[in-house]
Design a protein around this motif. Structure first.
Motif, short mmCIF file in Angstrom:
data_model
loop_
_atom_site.label_atom_id
_atom_site.label_comp_id
_atom_site.label_asym_id
_atom_site.label_seq_id
_atom_site.Cartn_x
_atom_site.Cartn_y
_atom_site.Cartn_z
N ARG A 532 0.73 -1.31 -0.01
CA ARG A 532 -0.30 0.19 -0.32
C ARG A 532 0.80 1.02 -0.13
NH1 ARG A 532 -5.24 1.13 4.53
NH2 ARG A 532 -4.85 3.77 4.22
N THR A 534 0.98 5.26 -0.28
CA THR A 534 1.02 6.70 0.26
C THR A 534 1.27 7.86 -0.09
OG1 THR A 534 -0.57 5.73 2.13
CG2 THR A 534 -0.12 7.71 1.80
N ASP A 613 -3.50 7.60 -1.95
CA ASP A 613 -3.40 5.90 -2.00
C ASP A 613 -3.40 4.97 -2.52
OD1 ASP A 613 -2.50 5.26 0.68
OD2 ASP A 613 -4.60 4.92 1.52
#
Length: 684
Positions: A532, A534, A613
Motif C-alpha cells: 500500500r 501513500t 493511496d
C-alpha cells in the motif's frame, strides 16, 4: 609479493571418502589441507620479523600499519587452531613463524612494534584474535615463550583495560582479552569483564539472537577519516542490526570466554549453550544445498567464519543441537563451496569479496587481511578426530529434505527454501543497519532489501545507486529515488511477514505522510508482495526482483507487466506485475554484483494514484527454470484479485487470505471468496 618470490603453492586435496562423506567426499584431512594452504600462501607477504602480514589491496581507514597487524592476528588464529588440533605437531613450523611475529610485534620500540591499543581502535579487535589464538594453543605457544616475552605480550594486551570500545560486538573483544590477562595474573580487577558481559546481555533478544548493539547510539566511526566521534545531540537511531555477527561474534566470543573463565563462567556458560542451541535450530536453514550461506549483512568477506557456531554446537555440548553428520556435512559443503568458487584464489589468498575480489561490497574498516577472520570457521579442527562429528556419516541438509517456510520473528526474517533448486531465500522485514551521521544515505544495500538469497547478492557500488533490486521505491518527478531506512515490523501469522517504512529521498523529499506498507506471502518458490503506497499523485512507483549475476550477461525478456532475467544455467529472476503496475523492464549492470561481473534486475513500474493511496501487487521468483521463454516461465495455480486497498490471495497450502497492508490486521483468513474471471494465476 616480491618480484622473485616463489609461486604460490597449489591447493592439493587428499582423496575423497564417499563412504563416510557421501555428499561432499570431504574429511578432516581436507580441512587440514585447506588450512595449511592458506597459511603457506601468506609467506611472501609476511614482514621480515613476522609481526605483520601485508596483503595486496587498498588500506583500510586504520592505515597500513594496523592493516599489517590485522593480517597477522587473523592468520595467527588459524595457525593456532591448526597447531592445537594437531596436538602440537607442527613439522612445517607454521605456528612457529607466527610466534616469532608475536614477539616482534610486542617489542617496544622494535622495527615492527604494533600500534598501541587506544579507544575504539581496530587494535582492540585484533588483540581479541591474538588472545583467542594464545588461549587455544596455550601449551604449545604461550607456555613456551620466555618470561620476558610473555611480559611484553601481556603489556601490549593490557592496553585494552579501561579503553572505550564501540558499543556493539566489540565489547566482547575487550572481555575475552581481559579474561586471558586475568588468567595469566596480569590483571586482578574483573570489573571490566563483568560490566562488558552485562552490557552484551542487554542486547539478547530471544531465540538465540543478539542485536548488534543498542538501537539508540551516540558513538560512530566517521567514514571520511575513520575517527571515533559522538553523534549530534543526544545520539542517533542505529537500527535493529541482526546479521552474521550473531554467529561469528556473539555466540563465538561468549562461549570461548566461558572456556577461558572455567568454573567462574559455568553459570553463564549454561545460558550461552542454550542460546546457541536455539540459534542453530534456525541458523541451519540459512544455507543452500550447495553450502552457500544467504548473502546478507556486512563483513561478508569473512565467508566461512559463518561456520563457527556450527562447530561450537558439537564442541560445547554433550548432546549437540545438530546431529554430528549434519554438522560436518554443512561445514564441509560450505568450505568446499567457496574453494570451488575461487576462494582462496590462484595466489592462495582470500581477497576482499565473496568469491573473488569485489571492492564495492567491502566496508571501509576492512583491510586486505580482514577476510582471514574466516579462520574462525576452522574451529572444528579443535574437536578430536575420533569425535562423532568427524566419524559419523554425512546427513542431508534441511533444504534437501523438503521445501520449508520458517519464520524467524526475532530478527524479522521469513526464510523459505525449495528442494528442487536447493535455494534459500530470506525475506527481510526487520533487520536494518542505519549508517551513522553525518551520512545522508542511511540505508545499506546488505540490510535494506526486501529479500536476499543463497545464490544472489544485492547491487552495490557507485555504478548501482538507483536501488532497483528487491526494493520498492518512490521516484519523484525530478528523478530522486526513495530509500528504505528504518523498518517497522508488523505482526502477521504463519507464512506471511509484514512491515512499513517512510520512504526518504534526496533533493525532492516526499511529504511526511508518505508511507509504504508491505506484506510478503510465500507461495512455493514464489513470493507475492502486496504494497500500500501513500504518496502524492504524479510520482512513480518501482519494484524490482532479485539481481541475477554471472560471468556472461543474463538474458532479459519482457512482456506487458512481466519481466525475467535468466542465466545460462537456468537460474531465473522474475517479477510479475499483478495489480497497479503499467510496465516491466530489465536493468543490466556491470561490476555491481559480488556474484559476477554482469548482472540484471527485472522490475515493474507504475504511477501513484490520484487519491494518494494505492495498492500494488507483484509476484517475485528466484529459481531454476529450464524453460527459455517468458510465457513458459509464467506461473499458475495461485489467484489474486484486488478490491480497493485489499488483495484476496488464494494459493495451494495457504487457503484464501485477505491482505490489507496498513490495516490493524494486515492479513486475515477468508473462507467466503470465489474465483472470478479477473483472477491472476501463479504456480506453486
Amino acid at each position: 609479493m616480491s618480484r622473485h618470490a616463489a609461486p604460490p603453492p597449489r591447493l592439493a586435496l587428499p582423496p575423497e571418502d564417499r563412504l563416510r562423506s557421501p555428499r561432499t567426499g570431504w574429511t578432516r584431512a581436507h580441512w587440514e589441507a585447506v588450512a595449511d594452504h592458506l597459511l603457506d600462501s601468506l609467506r611472501p607477504y609476511v614482514s621480515p620479523h613476522g609481526a605483520a602480514v601485508h596483503l595486496p589491496g587498498p588500506a583500510s581507514w586504520s592505515g597500513r600499519r594496523t592493516d599489517g597487524l590485522e593480517g597477522f592476528a587473523r592468520s595467527f588464529l588459524l595457525a593456532a587452531i591448526r597447531l592445537a588440533g594437531a596436538g602440537g605437531a607442527d613439522p612445517a613450523d607454521r605456528a612457529g613463524r607466527w610466534a616469532r611475529g608475536l614477539v616482534a610485534g610486542t617489542r617496544p620500540g622494535g622495527p615492527e612494534a604494533w600500534p598501541a591499543l587506544t579507544d575504539g581502535s581496530q587494535q582492540i579487535v585484533e588483540a581479541a584474535g591474538i588472545t583467542l589464538a594464545l588461549h587455544l594453543s596455550r601449551p604449545w605457544l604461550w607456555d613456551r615463550l620466555a618470561p620476558a616475552e610473555q611480559d611484553r605480550v601481556a603489556h601490549w594486551l593490557s592496553g585494552v583495560v579501561g579503553r572505550r570500545t564501540r558499543d556493539n560486538n566489540h565489547v566482547l573483544f575487550q572481555v575475552v582479552t581481559e579474561e586471558f590477562l586475568h588468567s595469566i595474573g596480569a590483571i586482578g580487577d574483573r570489573g571490566g569483564i563483568e560490566s562488558g558481559l552485562a552490557r552484551v546481555e542487554e542486547w539478547y533478544r530471544g531465540d538465540g539472537w543478539y542485536q548488534d548493539g543498542p538501537r539508540h547510539r551516540s558513538d560512530y566511526r566517521d567514514t571520511r577519516d575513520g575517527k571515533i566521534r559522538s553523534g549530534p545531540g543526544p545520539g542517533y537511531d542505529a537500527g535493529d542490526r541482526f546479521d552474521y555477527y550473531n554467529a561469528w561474534g556473539f555466540h563465538l566470543y561468549t562461549l570461548l570466554w566461558a572456556r577461558m573463565a572455567g568454573a567462574r563462567g559455568a553459570q553463564r556458560a549454561a545460558v550461552y549453550r542454550e542460546r546457541l542451541r536455539l540459534f542453530l535450530r534456525q541458523y541451519v536453514h540459512l544455507f543452500g544445498a550447495d553450502g552457500a550461506p544467504v548473502h546478507h549483512g556486512r563483513s561478508l568477506a569473512y565467508r566461512f567464519a559463518s561456520l563457527a557456531p556450527v562447530w561450537l554446537g558439537s564442541w560445547e555440548a554433550d548432546e549437540p543441537p545438530l546431529p554430528p553428520g549434519l554438522t560436518r556435512r554443512l561445514a564441509s559443503e560450505t568450505l568446499r563451496h567457496f574453494v570451488r568458487h575461487g576462494a582462496p584464489d590462484t595466489r592462495g589468498l582470500l581477497p576482499l569479496g565473496w568469491y573473488g575480489r569485489f571492492p564495492p561490497a567491502t566496508q571501509a574498516y576492512s583491510g586486505p587481511g580482514a577476510p582471514y577472520a574466516a579462520s574462525k570457521g576452522f574451529l572444528g579442527l579443535l574437536i578430536p578426530p575420533d569425535h562423532a562429528v568427524w566419524t559419523a556419516t554425512e546427513r542431508q541438509l534441511p533444504i534437501e529434505e523438503g521445501d520449508f517456510t520458517l519464520p524467524m520473528p526475532t530478527p524479522g526474517f521469513l526464510v523459505h527454501g525449495t528442494r528442487r533448486d536447493g535455494l534459500v531465500r530470506l525475506l527481510n522485514h526487520g533487520s536494518h543497519y542505519l549508517t551513522a551521521p553525518p551520512s545522508a544515505h542511511r540505508d545499506d544495500p546488505h540490510y535494506a532489501k526486501l529479500a536476499y538469497s543463497s545464490r544472489t547478492g544485492p547491487e552495490v557500488g557507485e555504478a548501482a545507486p538507483e536501488r532497483f533490486d528487491n526494493h520498492i521505491a518512490l521516484i519523484s518527478p525530478t528523478g530522486a529515488v526513495s530509500r528504505r531506512e528504518r523498518i517497522h515490523r508488523v505482526p502477521v501469522p504463519g507464512t506471511c511477514i509484514a512491515s512499513w517504512h517512510h520512504p526518504r529521498t534526496d533533493g525532492t523529499a516526499p511529504p511526511g505522510a508518505c508511507r509504504i506498507d508491505s506484506v510478503s506471502v510465500v507461495c512455493g518458490r514464489w513470493e507475492v508482495r502486496v504494497h500500500r503506497v501513500t504518496a502524492p499523485a504524479g510520482w512513480t512507483v518501482r519494484e524490482g526482483g532479485y539481481a541475477l549475476a554471472d560471468r556472461t550477461p543474463p538474458t532479459p525478456h519482457t512482456a506487458g507487466t512481466h519481466a525475467t532475467a535468466r542465466r545460462t544455467d537456468g537460474l531465473t529472476s522474475a517479477v510479475l506485475g499483478l495489480h497497479g503496475w503499467s510496465s516491466a523492464h530489465v536493468r543490466s549492470g556491470t561490476g555491481t554484483n559480488a556474484f559476477g561481473p554482469h548482472s540484471a534486475v527485472p522490475y515493474v513500474c507504475g504511477a501513484t494514484r490520484p487519491t494518494g493511496d494505492g495498492l500494488y501487487v507483484s509476484a517475485v521468483l528466484l529459481g531454476e527454470c529450464p524453460k527459455t521463454t517468458l510465457a513458459e516461465v509464467l506461473p499458475q495455480r495461485c489467484a489474486v484479485t484486488v478490491d480497493g486497498l485489499t488483495a484476496r490471495l488464494r494459493a495451494p497450502g495457504q487457503g484464501q487470505l485477505l491482505i490489507s497492508p496498513g490495516a490493524p490486521q494486515p492479513v486475515v483468513a477468508d473462507s467466503g471468496g470465489h474465483r472470478s474471471a479477473a483472477d491472476t494465476w501463479l504456480d506453486e
